[in-house]
Design an enzyme around this catalytic site. Structure first.
Site, short mmCIF file in Angstrom:
data_model
loop_
_atom_site.label_atom_id
_atom_site.label_comp_id
_atom_site.label_asym_id
_atom_site.label_seq_id
_atom_site.Cartn_x
_atom_site.Cartn_y
_atom_site.Cartn_z
N GLY A 51 0.82 -1.20 0.00
CA GLY A 51 0.00 0.00 0.00
C GLY A 51 0.86 1.25 0.00
O GLY A 51 0.59 2.19 0.74
N HIS A 52 1.89 1.23 -0.86
CA HIS A 52 2.79 2.38 -0.96
C HIS A 52 3.58 2.29 -2.26
O HIS A 52 3.50 1.32 -2.99
CB HIS A 52 3.73 2.46 0.25
CG HIS A 52 4.64 1.27 0.38
ND1 HIS A 52 4.31 0.15 1.10
CD2 HIS A 52 5.86 1.02 -0.15
CE1 HIS A 52 5.28 -0.73 1.04
NE2 HIS A 52 6.25 -0.23 0.27
N ALA A 53 4.36 3.34 -2.51
CA ALA A 53 5.30 3.37 -3.64
C ALA A 53 6.64 3.86 -3.12
O ALA A 53 6.73 4.39 -2.01
CB ALA A 53 4.78 4.30 -4.74
N HIS A 54 7.67 3.68 -3.94
CA HIS A 54 9.01 4.15 -3.59
C HIS A 54 9.53 5.09 -4.66
O HIS A 54 9.29 4.88 -5.86
CB HIS A 54 9.98 2.97 -3.46
CG HIS A 54 9.73 2.11 -2.28
ND1 HIS A 54 10.12 2.46 -1.02
CD2 HIS A 54 9.09 0.92 -2.16
CE1 HIS A 54 9.76 1.52 -0.17
NE2 HIS A 54 9.12 0.57 -0.84
N ARG A 98 2.22 -0.50 -4.96
CA ARG A 98 2.10 -1.95 -4.82
C ARG A 98 1.31 -2.31 -3.57
O ARG A 98 1.43 -1.64 -2.54
CB ARG A 98 3.46 -2.63 -4.81
CG ARG A 98 4.27 -2.67 -3.53
CD ARG A 98 4.98 -1.39 -3.11
NE ARG A 98 5.57 -0.64 -4.17
CZ ARG A 98 6.81 -0.76 -4.62
NH1 ARG A 98 7.63 -1.56 -4.02
NH2 ARG A 98 7.25 -0.04 -5.61
#
Length: 137
Positions: A51-54, A98
């Site tokens: 539940g995040h992106a980089h 993701r």
């Protein structure tokens, strides 16, 4: 519009009646130096991880045991991949949202990361992610 590429990489699989072996090597099989490894396990039914992106970090995700789904989102397109073989990994590039869902009982997710942990590299808000990548949905 940017196409969302899903890249599954098969790792060497050495079969033996005594038990199978798979290995991964930085640069040779995984296209980055591995600076961190972590694993996710004992995920309760119905729960999600990720539940995040980089911004900078790239990941190589492997289902060491059991299975789970990985949903990738580049702001324009969304694809879901089932990981259920310990000799295959999913390469996740930067600027991809993701989530990991539907862990089987005993599912273990290994993540090999291109960077050390840096809280500033994470984007946890989906609207902020869309703004960061310049997506005007």
């Amino acid at each position: 519009m940017n196409r969302l590429e899903v890249k599954i990489i098969d790792l060497p699989r050495i079969t033996d009646p005594r038990g199978n072996l798979t290995f991964a090597e930085a640069q040779a099989m995984i296209p980055f130096d591995i600076k961190r490894a972590y694993w996710v396990y004992d995920v309760p039914g119905g729960e999600s991880r990720g539940g995040h992106a980089h911004k900078k970090l790239r990941q190589f995700v492997i289902a060491l045991s059991g299975s789970f789904h990985v949903t990738l989102d580049n702001g324009y397109e969304r694809k879901t991949v089932l990981l259920n073989h310990p000799w295959q990994g999913l390469l996740i590039d930067t600027n991809i949202w993701r989530t990991l869902d539907d862990f089987s009982s005993g599912g273990v997710c290994l993540v090999l990361a291109s960077e050390h942990y840096d809280e500033d590299d994470y984007i946890y808000d989906y609207d902020e992610f869309l703004k960061y990548i310049g997506c005007s949905k």
